[in-house]
Design an enzyme around this catalytic site. Structure first.
Site, PDB file in Angstrom:
ATOM      1  N   CYS A 139       0.869  -1.181   0.000  1.00 16.93           N
ATOM      2  CA  CYS A 139       0.000   0.000   0.000  1.00 16.93           C
ATOM      3  C   CYS A 139       0.901   1.224   0.000  1.00 16.93           C
ATOM      4  CB  CYS A 139      -0.977  -0.032   1.169  1.00 16.93           C
ATOM      5  SG  CYS A 139      -0.193  -0.051   2.801  1.00 16.93           S
ATOM      6  N   ARG A 153      -3.267  -0.700   5.435  1.00 15.90           N
ATOM      7  CA  ARG A 153      -3.854  -1.767   4.621  1.00 15.90           C
ATOM      8  C   ARG A 153      -2.944  -2.981   4.434  1.00 15.90           C
ATOM      9  NH1 ARG A 153      -5.054   2.167  -0.250  1.00 15.90           N
ATOM     10  NH2 ARG A 153      -3.171   3.067   0.682  1.00 15.90           N
ATOM     11  N   ASP A 161      -7.857   3.863   1.089  1.00 16.01           N
ATOM     12  CA  ASP A 161      -6.922   4.347   2.107  1.00 16.01           C
ATOM     13  C   ASP A 161      -7.733   4.850   3.317  1.00 16.01           C
ATOM     14  OD1 ASP A 161      -5.122   5.756   3.623  1.00 16.01           O
ATOM     15  OD2 ASP A 161      -4.278   6.890   1.948  1.00 16.01           O
TER      16      ASP A 161
HETATM   17  P1  4NP Z   1      -1.716   2.789   4.153  1.00 13.06           P
HETATM   18  O1  4NP Z   1      -2.313   4.157   4.774  1.00 13.06           O
HETATM   19  O2  4NP Z   1      -1.182   3.118   2.774  1.00 13.06           O
HETATM   20  O3  4NP Z   1      -2.873   1.867   4.104  1.00 13.06           O
HETATM   21  O4  4NP Z   1      -0.617   2.365   5.118  1.00 13.06           O
HETATM   22  C1  4NP Z   1      -1.588   5.348   4.814  1.00 13.06           C
HETATM   23  C2  4NP Z   1      -0.686   5.555   5.838  1.00 13.06           C
HETATM   24  C3  4NP Z   1       0.022   6.747   5.887  1.00 13.06           C
HETATM   25  C4  4NP Z   1      -0.185   7.712   4.931  1.00 13.06           C
HETATM   26  C5  4NP Z   1      -1.082   7.501   3.911  1.00 13.06           C
HETATM   27  C6  4NP Z   1      -1.785   6.304   3.847  1.00 13.06           C
HETATM   28  N1  4NP Z   1       0.525   8.952   5.002  1.00 13.06           N
HETATM   29  O5  4NP Z   1       0.287   9.818   4.156  1.00 13.06           O
HETATM   30  O6  4NP Z   1       1.374   9.126   5.902  1.00 13.06           O
END
Ligand code: 4NP
Length: 172
Positions: free
Chosen positions: A24, A30, A142
């Site tokens: 992800c 995720r 997300d």
């Molecule tokens: P992930 O969620 O891609 O599902 O781990 C996110 C975690 C952090 C960020 C964006 C999405 N961020 O911008 O820091």
């Protein structure tokens, strides 16, 4: 299932050992949840020895961190203990893993662009291609800026797709 006719998936069904990477953006919501759910499902089905699971992120800003606390709490309520430490995707992942599951379109196109050969590119598949109970899902959203329902939705989609992924690769 949307990926039933994918030749890469078909070729993996006969392979003795399989390495699977979930990807992800941040590798704190995720993809570590997918890793934990897939491992737990494989253990429940008695096929865990055949699989290695890992996860990684396209954004390295959370490297070294445990999954987001909200993701850990929601996952724990469903029986998953998420202990992965975030790490960025690296070029060797395309050699080390048989299959690379992307959570959304952005992850998918960035991973495909990262690949150096058509064979590496073909290893990148959308996670939601495996959904059975959510046939219209085309990405795992997300949840980072969402409330509790965003994390629950991620878990619903991942339980569905991870179960189907393991079953498909196990010819079940
Ligand atoms: P992930 O969620 O891609 O599902 O781990 C996110 C975690 C952090 C960020 C964006 C999405 N961020 O911008 O820091």
């Amino acid at each position: 299932m949307k990926s039933m006719s994918n030749p890469v998936i078909d070729s993996l069904k006969e392979k003795e050992h399989l390495s699977i990477l979930f990807v992800c953006l941040g590798n704190i919501c995720r993809s570590p949840a997918a890793e934990g759910i897939a491992r737990s499902y494989a253990e429940g089905k008695g096929v865990a020895k055949r699989f290695d699971f890992d996860s990684a992120g396209l954004y390295g800003g959370h490297a070294g961190e445990l999954p987001d606390r909200r993701m850990r709490v929601h996952a724990y309520q469903r029986g998953y203990n998420l202990t992965h430490h975030s790490r960025p995707v690296r070029s060797s992942d395309f050699e080390d893993f048989d299959l690379i599951l992307a959570m959304d379109d952005s992850n998918y196109s960035r991973l495909r662009a990262f690949a150096r050969t058509p064979e590496e590119e073909a290893k990148v598949v959308r996670m939601t291609d495996f959904c059975r109970s959510h046939p219209n899902a085309d990405h795992v959203p997300d949840p980072y800026y969402d409330g509790a329902e965003g994390f629950e939705k991620v878990l619903d989609l991942l339980e569905d797709s991870c179960g189907a992924l393991i079953d498909t690769l196990s010819n079940n």
